[in-house]
Scaffold this motif. Structure first.
Motif, PDB file in Angstrom:
ATOM      1  N   ASN A 383      -2.886 -12.168 -36.173  1.00  0.00           N
ATOM      2  CA  ASN A 383      -2.541 -11.937 -35.390  1.00  0.00           C
ATOM      3  C   ASN A 383      -2.273 -10.894 -34.787  1.00  0.00           C
ATOM      4  OD1 ASN A 383      -1.090 -12.969 -32.553  1.00  0.00           O
ATOM      5  ND2 ASN A 383       0.530 -12.694 -33.130  1.00  0.00           N
ATOM      6  N   PHE A 384      -2.546  -9.579 -33.838  1.00  0.00           N
ATOM      7  CA  PHE A 384      -2.160  -8.906 -32.937  1.00  0.00           C
ATOM      8  C   PHE A 384      -1.004  -9.154 -32.487  1.00  0.00           C
ATOM      9  CE2 PHE A 384      -6.891  -7.579 -32.856  1.00  0.00           C
ATOM     10  CZ  PHE A 384      -6.645  -6.553 -33.206  1.00  0.00           C
ATOM     11  N   LEU A 385       0.400  -8.061 -33.459  1.00  0.00           N
ATOM     12  CA  LEU A 385       1.922  -8.070 -32.717  1.00  0.00           C
ATOM     13  C   LEU A 385       1.575  -6.535 -32.004  1.00  0.00           C
ATOM     14  CD1 LEU A 385       3.373  -7.987 -36.043  1.00  0.00           C
ATOM     15  CD2 LEU A 385       3.789  -9.698 -34.560  1.00  0.00           C
ATOM     16  N   VAL A 393      -2.815  -9.198 -28.085  1.00  0.00           N
ATOM     17  CA  VAL A 393      -1.969  -9.502 -28.476  1.00  0.00           C
ATOM     18  C   VAL A 393      -1.388 -11.077 -27.967  1.00  0.00           C
ATOM     19  CG1 VAL A 393       0.348  -9.019 -28.483  1.00  0.00           C
ATOM     20  CG2 VAL A 393      -0.629  -7.215 -28.551  1.00  0.00           C
ATOM     21  N   GLY A 394      -1.478 -12.006 -29.318  1.00  0.00           N
ATOM     22  CA  GLY A 394      -0.778 -13.043 -29.190  1.00  0.00           C
ATOM     23  C   GLY A 394      -2.070 -13.681 -29.303  1.00  0.00           C
ATOM     24  N   ARG A 395      -3.693 -13.807 -29.745  1.00  0.00           N
ATOM     25  CA  ARG A 395      -4.857 -14.613 -29.531  1.00  0.00           C
ATOM     26  C   ARG A 395      -4.972 -14.609 -31.149  1.00  0.00           C
ATOM     27  NH1 ARG A 395     -10.448 -13.088 -26.879  1.00  0.00           N
ATOM     28  NH2 ARG A 395     -11.702 -14.210 -29.368  1.00  0.00           N
ATOM     29  N   PRO A 396      -4.502 -15.290 -31.827  1.00  0.00           N
ATOM     30  CA  PRO A 396      -5.175 -15.880 -33.634  1.00  0.00           C
ATOM     31  C   PRO A 396      -6.165 -16.120 -33.769  1.00  0.00           C
ATOM     32  CG  PRO A 396      -3.281 -17.394 -32.472  1.00  0.00           C
ATOM     33  CD  PRO A 396      -3.848 -16.577 -31.558  1.00  0.00           C
ATOM     34  N   PHE A 397      -6.493 -15.342 -35.169  1.00  0.00           N
ATOM     35  CA  PHE A 397      -8.277 -15.054 -35.516  1.00  0.00           C
ATOM     36  C   PHE A 397      -8.394 -15.133 -36.584  1.00  0.00           C
ATOM     37  CE2 PHE A 397      -8.119 -10.403 -36.903  1.00  0.00           C
ATOM     38  CZ  PHE A 397      -6.883  -9.628 -35.957  1.00  0.00           C
ATOM     39  N   PHE A 398      -8.999 -15.003 -37.475  1.00  0.00           N
ATOM     40  CA  PHE A 398      -8.851 -15.648 -38.795  1.00  0.00           C
ATOM     41  C   PHE A 398     -10.290 -14.736 -39.636  1.00  0.00           C
ATOM     42  CE2 PHE A 398      -8.861 -19.495 -35.917  1.00  0.00           C
ATOM     43  CZ  PHE A 398      -8.182 -19.873 -36.275  1.00  0.00           C
ATOM     44  N   ALA A 399     -10.134 -14.955 -40.888  1.00  0.00           N
ATOM     45  CA  ALA A 399     -11.369 -13.857 -41.659  1.00  0.00           C
ATOM     46  C   ALA A 399     -10.778 -14.539 -42.819  1.00  0.00           C
ATOM     47  CB  ALA A 399     -10.520 -12.612 -41.886  1.00  0.00           C
ATOM     48  N   LYS A 400     -12.211 -14.504 -43.247  1.00  0.00           N
ATOM     49  CA  LYS A 400     -12.405 -15.266 -45.156  1.00  0.00           C
ATOM     50  C   LYS A 400     -11.474 -14.855 -46.113  1.00  0.00           C
ATOM     51  CE  LYS A 400     -17.368 -16.056 -45.087  1.00  0.00           C
ATOM     52  NZ  LYS A 400     -18.287 -14.868 -44.651  1.00  0.00           N
ATOM     53  N   TYR A 401     -10.938 -15.903 -46.123  1.00  0.00           N
ATOM     54  CA  TYR A 401      -9.594 -15.620 -47.631  1.00  0.00           C
ATOM     55  C   TYR A 401     -10.159 -15.185 -48.573  1.00  0.00           C
ATOM     56  CZ  TYR A 401      -6.703 -16.589 -50.671  1.00  0.00           C
ATOM     57  OH  TYR A 401      -5.846 -16.652 -52.457  1.00  0.00           O
ATOM     58  N   LYS A 412     -13.021 -10.017 -44.019  1.00  0.00           N
ATOM     59  CA  LYS A 412     -14.575 -10.157 -43.139  1.00  0.00           C
ATOM     60  C   LYS A 412     -14.771 -11.854 -42.548  1.00  0.00           C
ATOM     61  CE  LYS A 412     -16.969  -8.142 -45.549  1.00  0.00           C
ATOM     62  NZ  LYS A 412     -16.435  -7.105 -46.653  1.00  0.00           N
ATOM     63  N   PRO A 413     -14.817 -11.405 -40.874  1.00  0.00           N
ATOM     64  CA  PRO A 413     -15.064 -12.926 -40.035  1.00  0.00           C
ATOM     65  C   PRO A 413     -15.190 -13.832 -41.101  1.00  0.00           C
ATOM     66  CG  PRO A 413     -15.842 -10.973 -38.836  1.00  0.00           C
ATOM     67  CD  PRO A 413     -16.239 -10.796 -40.316  1.00  0.00           C
ATOM     68  N   ALA A 414     -14.339 -14.832 -40.316  1.00  0.00           N
ATOM     69  CA  ALA A 414     -14.674 -16.399 -40.824  1.00  0.00           C
ATOM     70  C   ALA A 414     -15.611 -17.362 -39.695  1.00  0.00           C
ATOM     71  CB  ALA A 414     -13.050 -17.077 -41.081  1.00  0.00           C
ATOM     72  N   ASN A 419     -18.602 -11.025 -36.182  1.00  0.00           N
ATOM     73  CA  ASN A 419     -17.631  -9.417 -35.374  1.00  0.00           C
ATOM     74  C   ASN A 419     -16.160 -10.319 -35.877  1.00  0.00           C
ATOM     75  OD1 ASN A 419     -18.555  -7.382 -35.923  1.00  0.00           O
ATOM     76  ND2 ASN A 419     -19.847  -8.292 -33.967  1.00  0.00           N
ATOM     77  N   PHE A 420     -14.935  -9.595 -35.302  1.00  0.00           N
ATOM     78  CA  PHE A 420     -13.668 -10.114 -34.935  1.00  0.00           C
ATOM     79  C   PHE A 420     -13.992  -9.792 -33.768  1.00  0.00           C
ATOM     80  CE2 PHE A 420     -12.520  -8.621 -39.284  1.00  0.00           C
ATOM     81  CZ  PHE A 420     -12.211  -9.385 -39.885  1.00  0.00           C
ATOM     82  N   PHE A 421     -13.220 -10.899 -32.629  1.00  0.00           N
ATOM     83  CA  PHE A 421     -13.375 -10.878 -31.814  1.00  0.00           C
ATOM     84  C   PHE A 421     -12.677  -9.358 -30.401  1.00  0.00           C
ATOM     85  CE2 PHE A 421      -8.731 -11.258 -31.965  1.00  0.00           C
ATOM     86  CZ  PHE A 421      -8.400 -10.095 -30.588  1.00  0.00           C
ATOM     87  N   TYR A 422     -12.078  -8.226 -31.732  1.00  0.00           N
ATOM     88  CA  TYR A 422     -11.864  -7.445 -30.224  1.00  0.00           C
ATOM     89  C   TYR A 422     -12.731  -6.009 -30.545  1.00  0.00           C
ATOM     90  CZ  TYR A 422     -10.463  -6.154 -35.254  1.00  0.00           C
ATOM     91  OH  TYR A 422      -9.879  -6.150 -36.617  1.00  0.00           O
TER      92      TYR A 422
END
Ligand SMILES: *Cc1c(COP(=O)(O)O)cnc(C)c1O
Ligand code: SF4
Length: 431
Positions: A383-385, A393-401, A412-414, A419-422
């Motif tokens: 999450n971007f602080l 900011v405040g929009r959760p996103f996911f990466a591969k564990y 890496k994006p999950a 790509n990551f949303f941003y």
């Protein structure tokens, strides 16, 4: 207490050096030739436990350690120094090593604004509401942290991020109505004499800027030289200046770096904290999570509890930046989250003002919210602080564990995303 700094040229005069072997002193000299090294009599006499110095967090925090350089680099430097190589040869080797240590992480260059056709080298403005100001007189510190990401400016005398004109500062804030906070940073602005604080603060007060709500000072002085606020010859004037700012309706906050609860326990620091708080100064605390210093959840929980007891507000836990001796201090993102969670779980809500663990990356401050499972895939929830674009900011996103990841660029994006949303917007912003 009179401030006495120690660095490469005089550290052998520190009385407690008698606890070190010749080899250990040479290690300090070798690593200290590459990375900045400075400590002071307060750290040496009041913080470090010399009976156990090899594992003491404050010793490791100020004194260069052999493992901060890789073996080959260390051996090469050691042989140059013990072989009395010419100064020029040593310097050339040092410069080469420093360039390998990523001296400019997180694209700080791109935070420097252009204003009326001129690059404002003493300002960084990355997040809409808060601009950083680097006063020329505050670009050193009472003592240097071995983990510091600003090390190039001490080591390379690279003061490109510094400004001494208060006028430009005022003009820039006036022209940017979104700016509510100016954060004085460095180095450590608290090394400045009070007369410089007066010049900057009075310029800000005289300008009477309605959107300016907070003046913040990022400082490690409470941990390295608390006498700045009590017995230094211009301490009283500084406290009066803070009171004046507060009376004018502007919140004044010290963003204090406390890496370890041991820094909160001396009489000197407790007096300084009391005095600042009585003057109406807010003290918030932040620190990176560092292997060898504080990578333990009980240490963090105690740190927050002790802070709150003294009236300090826990604010950020950071991940150590990808620069300098990062390998030495690195904690994986996975472990950072576990330490954060376990510390957070054992304190009450008044300590849970803390945010983190957070990476200060080029696109923004990215928090590791946790490890979870989404649609059968193990992921980091992020999450971007803070973001270069505030809407991130405040929009959760996911990466591969990834259990070994230590920084955003390891992730890496999950969930099948490429790509990551941003990312697209980020590239466009930089262009
Ligand atoms: C952390 C940071 C700030 C301040 O952010 P807050 O979340 O408001 O404390 C401002 N500018 C930069 C470049 C930063 O890294
Ligand atoms: S006090 Fe801050 S700026 Fe100075 S060396 Fe430590 S981390 Fe770096």
């Amino acid at each position: 207490m009179i401030y006495k700094p120690y660095s490469l040229h005089n550290f052998r005069q520190i009385p407690q050096m008698e606890f070190l072997s010749e080899e250990q002193k040479l290690e300090i000299e070798v690593v200290g030739t590459v990375l900045p090294f400075k400590t002071d009599n307060y750290v040496v006499d009041e913080l470090i436990d010399w009976n156990n110095f090899e594992r003491d967090p404050f010793f490791i925090l100020n004194f260069p350690q052999r493992e901060m350089l890789d073996k080959a680099t260390f051996n090469k430097m050691a042989s140059l120094i013990t072989g009395n190589a010419p100064r020029k040869t040593i310097q050339e080797e040092v410069n080469k090593i420093r360039l390998r240590l990523n001296p400019n992480p997180a694209g700080q260059e791109s935070n420097v604004p252009v204003f009326n056709g001129k690059k404002l080298s003493g300002i960084q403005h990355k997040y809409r509401e808060t601009m950083l100001f680097f006063p020329t007189q505050g670009q050193t510190c009472h003592a240097y942290c071995t983990f510091c990401f600003r090390w190039p400016q001490f080591a390379l005398n690279d003061f490109k991020f510094a400004m001494k004109e208060a006028d430009t500062l005022v003009e820039y804030i006036k022209a940017n109505p979104h700016i509510s906070d100016v954060l004085f940073t460095g180095g450590d602005p608290a090394v400045m004499k009070t007369k410089f604080f007066e010049a900057y603060f009075n310029a800000l007060l005289d300008a009477d800027i309605p959107h300016l709500r907070n003046i913040r000072i990022g400082t490690k002085s409470l941990a390295y030289w608390p006498y700045r606020y009590t017995t230094d010859d211009d301490a009283d004037d500084l406290i009066r200046l803070f009171e004046k700012v507060k009376k004018r309706g502007i919140n004044i906050a010290l963003m204090a770096h406390f890496n370890h609860p041991g820094e909160l326990k001396t009489e000197a620091v407790q007096k300084a904290v009391k005095r600042l708080i009585s003057a109406g100064v807010q003290i918030r605390s932040q620190s990176p999570l560092l292997h060898h210093i504080n990578d333990n959840s009980n240490v963090w929980a105690e740190n927050w509890r002790e802070q709150v007891k003294l009236g300090i507000i826990p604010y950020y836990m950071f991940i150590a930046r990808n620069t300098g001796a990062q390998d030495y201090f690195a904690v994986t993102l996975d472990r950072a989250w576990k330490i954060f969670k376990s510390a957070y779980n054992q304190v009450s809500g008044v300590c849970r003002t803390v945010k983190g663990p957070s990476m200060s990356c080029n696109p923004g401050k990215v928090q590791i919210v946790g490890v979870s499972e989404v649609a059968g895939e193990k992921v980091f929830v992020l999450n971007f602080l803070q973001g270069r674009d505030p809407s991130w900011v405040g929009r959760p996103f996911f990466a591969k564990y990834d259990p070994d990841a230590i920084w955003l660029n390891d992730l890496k994006p999950a969930l099948g995303e490429s790509n990551f949303f941003y990312e697209q917007a980020f590239l466009e912003l930089l262009a």
